[in-house]
Scaffold this active site. Structure first.
Site, PDB file in Angstrom:
ATOM      1  N   HIS A  64       0.849  -1.201   0.000  1.00  0.00           N
ATOM      2  CA  HIS A  64       0.000   0.000   0.000  1.00  0.00           C
ATOM      3  C   HIS A  64       0.879   1.243   0.000  1.00  0.00           C
ATOM      4  CE1 HIS A  64      -2.995   2.941   1.088  1.00  0.00           C
ATOM      5  NE2 HIS A  64      -2.521   3.109   2.308  1.00  0.00           N
ATOM      6  N   HIS A  66       0.902   4.588   1.179  1.00  0.00           N
ATOM      7  CA  HIS A  66       0.124   5.323   2.175  1.00  0.00           C
ATOM      8  C   HIS A  66       0.094   6.831   1.886  1.00  0.00           C
ATOM      9  CE1 HIS A  66      -1.116   5.856   6.579  1.00  0.00           C
ATOM     10  NE2 HIS A  66      -0.977   7.066   6.103  1.00  0.00           N
ATOM     11  N   HIS A 109       3.921   0.356   2.723  1.00  0.00           N
ATOM     12  CA  HIS A 109       4.029  -0.757   3.669  1.00  0.00           C
ATOM     13  C   HIS A 109       3.158  -1.899   3.200  1.00  0.00           C
ATOM     14  CE1 HIS A 109       0.053   0.156   5.492  1.00  0.00           C
ATOM     15  NE2 HIS A 109       0.394   1.433   5.414  1.00  0.00           N
ATOM     16  N   HIS A 111       0.258  -4.416   3.155  1.00  0.00           N
ATOM     17  CA  HIS A 111      -1.115  -4.345   3.659  1.00  0.00           C
ATOM     18  C   HIS A 111      -1.716  -5.740   3.623  1.00  0.00           C
ATOM     19  CE1 HIS A 111      -4.564  -2.212   5.109  1.00  0.00           C
ATOM     20  NE2 HIS A 111      -4.090  -1.032   4.763  1.00  0.00           N
ATOM     21  N   HIS A 397      -5.650   5.921  19.103  1.00  0.00           N
ATOM     22  CA  HIS A 397      -5.835   5.210  17.839  1.00  0.00           C
ATOM     23  C   HIS A 397      -5.665   6.149  16.653  1.00  0.00           C
ATOM     24  CE1 HIS A 397      -7.347   1.698  19.990  1.00  0.00           C
ATOM     25  NE2 HIS A 397      -8.066   2.526  20.724  1.00  0.00           N
ATOM     26  N   HIS A 400      -6.857   6.133   9.845  1.00  0.00           N
ATOM     27  CA  HIS A 400      -6.366   6.405   8.481  1.00  0.00           C
ATOM     28  C   HIS A 400      -7.435   6.057   7.462  1.00  0.00           C
ATOM     29  CE1 HIS A 400      -4.008   6.561   4.879  1.00  0.00           C
ATOM     30  NE2 HIS A 400      -3.906   5.255   4.731  1.00  0.00           N
ATOM     31  N   HIS A 402      -8.018   5.563   3.375  1.00  0.00           N
ATOM     32  CA  HIS A 402      -7.374   5.413   2.070  1.00  0.00           C
ATOM     33  C   HIS A 402      -8.089   6.297   1.040  1.00  0.00           C
ATOM     34  CE1 HIS A 402      -5.294   1.242   2.650  1.00  0.00           C
ATOM     35  NE2 HIS A 402      -5.473   1.800   3.821  1.00  0.00           N
ATOM     36  N   HIS A 452      -9.357   2.680   8.856  1.00  0.00           N
ATOM     37  CA  HIS A 452      -9.010   1.768   9.947  1.00  0.00           C
ATOM     38  C   HIS A 452      -8.041   2.405  10.934  1.00  0.00           C
ATOM     39  CE1 HIS A 452      -4.968   0.944   8.248  1.00  0.00           C
ATOM     40  NE2 HIS A 452      -5.553   0.951   7.067  1.00  0.00           N
ATOM     41  N   CYS A 453      -7.908   1.749  12.067  1.00  0.00           N
ATOM     42  CA  CYS A 453      -6.897   2.145  13.036  1.00  0.00           C
ATOM     43  C   CYS A 453      -5.551   1.688  12.479  1.00  0.00           C
ATOM     44  CB  CYS A 453      -7.156   1.469  14.379  1.00  0.00           C
ATOM     45  SG  CYS A 453      -5.842   1.801  15.575  1.00  0.00           S
ATOM     46  N   HIS A 454      -4.549   2.594  12.522  1.00  0.00           N
ATOM     47  CA  HIS A 454      -3.253   2.222  11.946  1.00  0.00           C
ATOM     48  C   HIS A 454      -2.360   1.461  12.919  1.00  0.00           C
ATOM     49  CE1 HIS A 454      -0.329   2.085   8.782  1.00  0.00           C
ATOM     50  NE2 HIS A 454      -1.096   2.818   8.012  1.00  0.00           N
ATOM     51  N   ILE A 455      -2.858   1.152  14.085  1.00  0.00           N
ATOM     52  CA  ILE A 455      -2.137   0.186  14.925  1.00  0.00           C
ATOM     53  C   ILE A 455      -2.422  -1.163  14.267  1.00  0.00           C
ATOM     54  CG2 ILE A 455      -2.014  -0.881  17.211  1.00  0.00           C
ATOM     55  CD1 ILE A 455      -2.712   1.891  18.392  1.00  0.00           C
ATOM     56  N   HIS A 458      -4.467  -3.806  15.808  1.00  0.00           N
ATOM     57  CA  HIS A 458      -5.888  -3.465  15.939  1.00  0.00           C
ATOM     58  C   HIS A 458      -6.620  -3.685  14.607  1.00  0.00           C
ATOM     59  CE1 HIS A 458      -5.005  -0.621  19.580  1.00  0.00           C
ATOM     60  NE2 HIS A 458      -4.600  -1.864  19.771  1.00  0.00           N
ATOM     61  N   PHE A 463     -10.494  -3.637  13.678  1.00  0.00           N
ATOM     62  CA  PHE A 463     -10.770  -2.195  13.780  1.00  0.00           C
ATOM     63  C   PHE A 463     -10.717  -1.562  12.390  1.00  0.00           C
ATOM     64  CE2 PHE A 463      -9.901   1.486  16.997  1.00  0.00           C
ATOM     65  CZ  PHE A 463     -10.644   2.375  16.237  1.00  0.00           C
TER      66      PHE A 463
END
Ligand code: C2O
Length: 498
Positions: A64, A66, A109, A111, A397, A400, A402, A452-455, A458, A463
């Site tokens: 992905h 980002h 990164h 995905h 949290h 993000h 897309h 989504h949460c970028h952790i 999660h 998430f």
């Protein structure tokens, strides 16, 4: 023009960035992955080659980009099970896209599952020859890119079985760091010349923690957040959540010496003490020694609550978002370490959402994963609120989206809204209990987009939701899809060979 990297070979390789050797999943065999650099309006054509073999970690992949909006190229967004099937072992996939008028600091990164925690992450910069802030700095080159990342000694599939807080072993600044009880592994050195002004690009390539970035004896003037130029704002500390990027101007106006660069995280074991979470700012002429500098006094701290005062520089193309046509609430909560949004945990669908939409799934309720896909009409202003009721544990949290930059019309720590000149970015903190962080964007980009949460743990624990946007314009996306895209999916695999 600068020529973008054209091939990313994804391999497993043993590396020891903090002195502890482990097998990692890496782009180009290095951590962080190679810098992908381009000039404004360059086209990207990046072949991702999957040469993975370590069975302790995922063997498929997808990449992905980002922050890149992927206008009309949703299929190249790299989100496994949303915009494509993962790239199987020993196969490759060519991502082709442009980024009209986008400039600034981005990253790429994996995905696929929690694979980027195993190393597949790197910087991507689009340089702007006509940067409106060009007169504020003298130097902006590869040496001024500063990546912050967490590093783990265990492969991510093992960490991912922990349904609760995970803690990294070390923090790597530009790919180097130390862990508690480990050897005195080398730290990264950022070299400067006294009297010069530098554009430092600070990237949060984190899987989980957020960092508080400071440089002893120096202030930083923020000029960019997530690929959007901002009105310059001077601070002495900078919170960097997973996925966020900033450009700051640092004036090397102090005595020739060594200064600590500090990036303590919100993990309790990741403090500055013991050589952890540090790098060195070294003036030309200073000895090759550790700094003895002291921190602070931090009278100009920046935090997410102050995000409200950071203003984007409006550029043509910032849409009008004064009146919202569609309002969506996304209420996140945790149940036994599993995340839910509006009571539903995200699971990967058997067929990527884009493929489902192209194959004629007509009604949003037909789209899988059921209950996690929201349909958005085209050319409307959409407002999404993330009420933080304290139920989604383990924050802050970073949210993000897309396919878009969004206006943050209500930031963390704020009860007021700003519809006039809000900050635009692509990753924002959901804040703390009681906050109602709210974003707006315009549905001018057809296709399914993850939010989504970028952790990463999660995300893997549910998430996330998908915005199925502007399906009436899907023909534009379909027109650029290469034949190789569908052949990534097992049921469409070419019968002879790959
Ligand atoms: Cu940087 Cu969906 O991710």
């Amino acid at each position: 023009t600068i020529k973008p990297v054209t091939e990313l070979i994804v391999v497993n390789k043993v590396i020891a960035p903090d002195g502890f050797a482990r097998s990692a999943t890496l782009a180009g065999g290095i951590f962080p992955g190679p810098l992908i650099k381009a000039q404004k309006n360059d086209n990207f054509s990046i072949n991702v080659v999957n040469r993975l073999h370590d069975k302790n970690m995922p063997l498929s992949t997808s990449v992905h980009w980002h922050g890149i909006q992927q206008k009309k190229t949703n299929w190249a967004d790299g989100a496994s099970f949303v915009t494509q099937c993962p790239i199987p072992q020993n196969r490759s996939f060519l991502y082709e896209f442009s980024a009209p008028n986008q400039t600034g600091t981005f990253w790429y990164h994996s995905h696929f599952s929690t694979q980027y925690c195993d190393g597949l992450r790197g910087p991507l910069v689009i340089y702007d020859p006509e940067d409106p802030h060009r007169d504020l700095y003298d130097i902006d080159d590869e040496n001024t890119i500063i990546t912050l990342s967490d590093w783990y000694h265990d492969p991510s599939p093992k960490l991912n079985k922990i349904f609760g807080p995970v803690t990294s072993n070390s923090t790597l600044i530009n790919g180097l760091g130390r862990y508690r009880g480990g050897p005195k592994s080398p730290l990264s050195v950022i070299n400067v010349v006294q009297g010069k002004r530098y554009r430092f690009r600070i990237l949060g390539l984190s899987c989980d923690p957020s960092y508080n970035f400071t440089i002893d004896g120096h202030t930083m003037t923020i000029i960019e957040a997530d690929g959007i130029e901002t009105v310059p704002e001077t601070v002495d500390s900078l919170p960097v959540l997973a996925g966020q990027r900033y450009s700051v101007v640092v004036f090397a106006n102090q005595p020739v010496d060594n200064y600590w660069v500090r990036a303590p995280s919100n993990f309790p074991n990741q403090t500055f003490a013991g050589g952890l979470n540090q790098a060195i700012l070294r003036y030309n002429g200073a000895p090759d020694e550790d700094p003895t500098s002291t921190p602070g006094p931090y009278i100009l701290p920046f935090n997410e609550g102050k995000l409200a005062s950071l203003l984007s520089i409006p550029v043509p193309g910032f849409p009008e978002i004064g009146k919202a046509d569609v309002h969506i609430n996304l209420l996140a909560a945790t149940v036994n370490g599993i995340f839910r949004i509006n009571n539903i945990s995200f699971h990967n669908p058997p067929t990527p959402v884009l493929l489902q939409m192209l194959s004629g799934a007509r009604h949003p309720s037909d789209l899988m994963p059921s209950g996690s896909v929201y349909e958005l009409p085209s050319n409307k202003v959409v407002e999404i609120t993330f009420p933080n009721t304290g139920l989604a544990l383990g924050g802050p949290h970073p949210i993000h989206l897309h396919g878009h930059n969004f206006a943050v019309v209500r930031t963390s720590g704020n009860s007021t809204t700003n519809f006039v000149n809000p900050i635009w970015r692509d990753t924002v903190s959901m804040g703390s209990t009681g906050d109602n962080v709210t974003i707006r964007f315009v549905t001018d980009n057809s296709g399914p987009w993850f939010i989504h949460c970028h952790i990463d743990f999660h995300l893997d624990h549910g998430f996330a939701v998908v915005m199925a946007e502007a399906r009436d314009q899907l023909a534009d996306v379909n027109a650029s899809i290469p034949a190789s895209w569908a052949s990534l999916c097992p049921s469409n695999e070419p019968s002879s060979q790959s």
